[in-house]
Design a protein around this motif. Structure first.
Motif, PDB file in Angstrom:
ATOM      1  N   ALA A  15     -37.870 -80.495  27.997  1.00  0.00           N
ATOM      2  CA  ALA A  15     -38.868 -79.569  27.439  1.00  0.00           C
ATOM      3  C   ALA A  15     -38.254 -78.195  27.192  1.00  0.00           C
ATOM      4  CB  ALA A  15     -40.063 -79.455  28.386  1.00  0.00           C
ATOM      5  N   HIS A  16     -37.537 -77.682  28.168  1.00  0.00           N
ATOM      6  CA  HIS A  16     -36.916 -76.365  28.007  1.00  0.00           C
ATOM      7  C   HIS A  16     -35.788 -76.387  26.982  1.00  0.00           C
ATOM      8  CE1 HIS A  16     -39.012 -73.876  30.959  1.00  0.00           C
ATOM      9  NE2 HIS A  16     -39.241 -75.026  31.559  1.00  0.00           N
ATOM     10  N   ALA A  17     -35.026 -77.464  26.938  1.00  0.00           N
ATOM     11  CA  ALA A  17     -33.961 -77.579  25.938  1.00  0.00           C
ATOM     12  C   ALA A  17     -34.556 -77.620  24.538  1.00  0.00           C
ATOM     13  CB  ALA A  17     -33.117 -78.818  26.199  1.00  0.00           C
ATOM     14  N   ALA A  18     -35.686 -78.295  24.373  1.00  0.00           N
ATOM     15  CA  ALA A  18     -36.341 -78.358  23.060  1.00  0.00           C
ATOM     16  C   ALA A  18     -36.698 -76.951  22.577  1.00  0.00           C
ATOM     17  CB  ALA A  18     -37.593 -79.232  23.127  1.00  0.00           C
ATOM     18  N   GLU A  19     -37.317 -76.183  23.448  1.00  0.00           N
ATOM     19  CA  GLU A  19     -37.700 -74.807  23.093  1.00  0.00           C
ATOM     20  C   GLU A  19     -36.467 -73.957  22.786  1.00  0.00           C
ATOM     21  OE1 GLU A  19     -40.834 -73.155  23.170  1.00  0.00           O
ATOM     22  OE2 GLU A  19     -41.901 -75.047  23.482  1.00  0.00           O
ATOM     23  N   ARG A  20     -35.469 -74.045  23.640  1.00  0.00           N
ATOM     24  CA  ARG A  20     -34.258 -73.235  23.472  1.00  0.00           C
ATOM     25  C   ARG A  20     -33.541 -73.573  22.160  1.00  0.00           C
ATOM     26  NH1 ARG A  20     -31.602 -75.138  27.554  1.00  0.00           N
ATOM     27  NH2 ARG A  20     -30.124 -76.365  26.373  1.00  0.00           N
ATOM     28  N   HIS A  21     -33.361 -74.859  21.894  1.00  0.00           N
ATOM     29  CA  HIS A  21     -32.687 -75.253  20.654  1.00  0.00           C
ATOM     30  C   HIS A  21     -33.502 -74.855  19.427  1.00  0.00           C
ATOM     31  CE1 HIS A  21     -29.181 -77.275  22.191  1.00  0.00           C
ATOM     32  NE2 HIS A  21     -29.925 -78.001  23.019  1.00  0.00           N
ATOM     33  N   TYR A  22     -34.832 -74.990  19.517  1.00  0.00           N
ATOM     34  CA  TYR A  22     -35.673 -74.632  18.367  1.00  0.00           C
ATOM     35  C   TYR A  22     -35.539 -73.142  18.039  1.00  0.00           C
ATOM     36  CZ  TYR A  22     -39.579 -73.661  15.364  1.00  0.00           C
ATOM     37  OH  TYR A  22     -40.343 -73.206  14.309  1.00  0.00           O
ATOM     38  N   TRP A  23     -35.693 -72.287  19.041  1.00  0.00           N
ATOM     39  CA  TRP A  23     -35.656 -70.846  18.760  1.00  0.00           C
ATOM     40  C   TRP A  23     -34.261 -70.373  18.362  1.00  0.00           C
ATOM     41  CZ3 TRP A  23     -39.736 -68.914  17.056  1.00  0.00           C
ATOM     42  CH2 TRP A  23     -40.977 -69.378  17.497  1.00  0.00           C
ATOM     43  N   ASP A  24     -33.222 -71.000  18.903  1.00  0.00           N
ATOM     44  CA  ASP A  24     -31.862 -70.696  18.437  1.00  0.00           C
ATOM     45  C   ASP A  24     -31.713 -71.103  16.977  1.00  0.00           C
ATOM     46  OD1 ASP A  24     -31.151 -69.661  20.887  1.00  0.00           O
ATOM     47  OD2 ASP A  24     -29.915 -71.374  21.485  1.00  0.00           O
ATOM     48  N   ALA A  25     -32.267 -72.257  16.615  1.00  0.00           N
ATOM     49  CA  ALA A  25     -32.189 -72.730  15.228  1.00  0.00           C
ATOM     50  C   ALA A  25     -32.906 -71.782  14.274  1.00  0.00           C
ATOM     51  CB  ALA A  25     -32.781 -74.132  15.120  1.00  0.00           C
ATOM     52  N   VAL A  26     -34.079 -71.312  14.673  1.00  0.00           N
ATOM     53  CA  VAL A  26     -34.824 -70.370  13.828  1.00  0.00           C
ATOM     54  C   VAL A  26     -34.003 -69.102  13.612  1.00  0.00           C
ATOM     55  CG1 VAL A  26     -36.861 -68.851  13.772  1.00  0.00           C
ATOM     56  CG2 VAL A  26     -37.112 -71.269  14.400  1.00  0.00           C
ATOM     57  N   LEU A  27     -33.449 -68.570  14.686  1.00  0.00           N
ATOM     58  CA  LEU A  27     -32.619 -67.367  14.587  1.00  0.00           C
ATOM     59  C   LEU A  27     -31.419 -67.601  13.666  1.00  0.00           C
ATOM     60  CD1 LEU A  27     -32.075 -64.473  15.670  1.00  0.00           C
ATOM     61  CD2 LEU A  27     -30.725 -65.547  17.472  1.00  0.00           C
ATOM     62  N   LEU A  28     -30.748 -68.706  13.841  1.00  0.00           N
ATOM     63  CA  LEU A  28     -29.588 -69.032  13.003  1.00  0.00           C
ATOM     64  C   LEU A  28     -30.002 -69.224  11.547  1.00  0.00           C
ATOM     65  CD1 LEU A  28     -27.880 -71.475  15.498  1.00  0.00           C
ATOM     66  CD2 LEU A  28     -26.852 -69.345  14.637  1.00  0.00           C
ATOM     67  N   HIS A  29     -31.096 -69.944  11.317  1.00  0.00           N
ATOM     68  CA  HIS A  29     -31.568 -70.198   9.958  1.00  0.00           C
ATOM     69  C   HIS A  29     -31.939 -68.896   9.254  1.00  0.00           C
ATOM     70  CE1 HIS A  29     -34.461 -71.944   6.904  1.00  0.00           C
ATOM     71  NE2 HIS A  29     -33.344 -72.619   6.688  1.00  0.00           N
ATOM     72  N   ASP A  30     -32.643 -68.036   9.977  1.00  0.00           N
ATOM     73  CA  ASP A  30     -33.052 -66.752   9.399  1.00  0.00           C
ATOM     74  C   ASP A  30     -31.865 -65.851   9.067  1.00  0.00           C
ATOM     75  OD1 ASP A  30     -35.692 -67.539   9.594  1.00  0.00           O
ATOM     76  OD2 ASP A  30     -36.140 -66.276  11.334  1.00  0.00           O
ATOM     77  N   ASN A  31     -30.715 -66.134   9.676  1.00  0.00           N
ATOM     78  CA  ASN A  31     -29.516 -65.338   9.428  1.00  0.00           C
ATOM     79  C   ASN A  31     -28.483 -66.081   8.583  1.00  0.00           C
ATOM     80  OD1 ASN A  31     -29.607 -62.618  10.939  1.00  0.00           O
ATOM     81  ND2 ASN A  31     -30.553 -64.076  12.344  1.00  0.00           N
ATOM     82  N   GLY A  32     -28.941 -67.131   7.893  1.00  0.00           N
ATOM     83  CA  GLY A  32     -28.078 -67.838   6.952  1.00  0.00           C
ATOM     84  C   GLY A  32     -27.027 -68.732   7.577  1.00  0.00           C
ATOM     85  N   ARG A  33     -27.147 -69.018   8.846  1.00  0.00           N
ATOM     86  CA  ARG A  33     -26.183 -69.888   9.545  1.00  0.00           C
ATOM     87  C   ARG A  33     -26.695 -71.323   9.506  1.00  0.00           C
ATOM     88  NH1 ARG A  33     -21.758 -67.640  12.392  1.00  0.00           N
ATOM     89  NH2 ARG A  33     -21.854 -69.802  13.018  1.00  0.00           N
TER      90      ARG A  33
END
Length: 164
Positions: A15-33
């Motif tokens: 559960a915690h890994a899901a949240e962590r990976h999701y929010w990291d992905a959003v941050l990366l996506h929003d920054n063109g990574r």
């Protein structure tokens, strides 16, 4: 907010890994990574699904197997077609694996959320070792949308105590 379960449980960690990976992905996506965002969206979905399967189905377990690698901590279930253990590894999983979730009263809502998983049909954990040229912006955007839907279903299930 993630519901309280023993902090040593696999469900807690997924559960915690899901949240962590999701929010990291959003941050990366929003920054063109895009390459790394794509990777984290896949892992977010994978972890959320494993959390749901372990919490809300009796079919999936982390118990030791009679055959296979001893001490494996990978979620698995007994395949009804073969009677043999089947690991739930990385995405994309076959529809039969995910159908375990879509049963009972929650089937329609769960199936609708899982219906977008075809966005991950070409996703591969192996992409982490490649140069990133195979990752397309429109694919990452589609996977972000699906990941958001799955994370939302996951959060609601944790709050409600089930897939309602």
């Amino acid at each position: 907010m993630i519901a309280r379960v023993p902090t040593t449980s696999a469900e807690h960690h997924f559960a915690h890994a899901a949240e962590r990976h999701y929010w990291d992905a959003v941050l990366l996506h929003d920054n063109g990574r895009l390459c790394n965002a794509d990777h984290h969206f896949g892992f977010a979905v994978e972890c959320a699904l494993k959390s749901l399967l372990l919490r809300f189905t009796s079919a999936v377990t982390l118990n030791p197997k009679k055959e296979g690698k001893p001490g494996s901590k990978r979620p698995w279930y007994l395949d009804p077609a073969t009677g043999k253990p089947r690991d739930l590894g990385h995405l994309p999983w076959v529809a039969a694996d995910l159908a375990l979730l879509a049963r009972g009263r929650s089937a329609t809502r769960t199936a609708a959320a899982l219906g977008g998983l075809s966005a991950f049909d070409a996703w591969s954990v192996e992409e982490r070792y490649r140069d990133g040229t195979a990752v397309a912006a429109q694919d990452v955007a589609a996977r972000r949308t699906v990941a958001h839907a799955i994370i939302t279903v996951h959060q609601q299930a944790l709050i409600n105590g089930g897939l309602l």
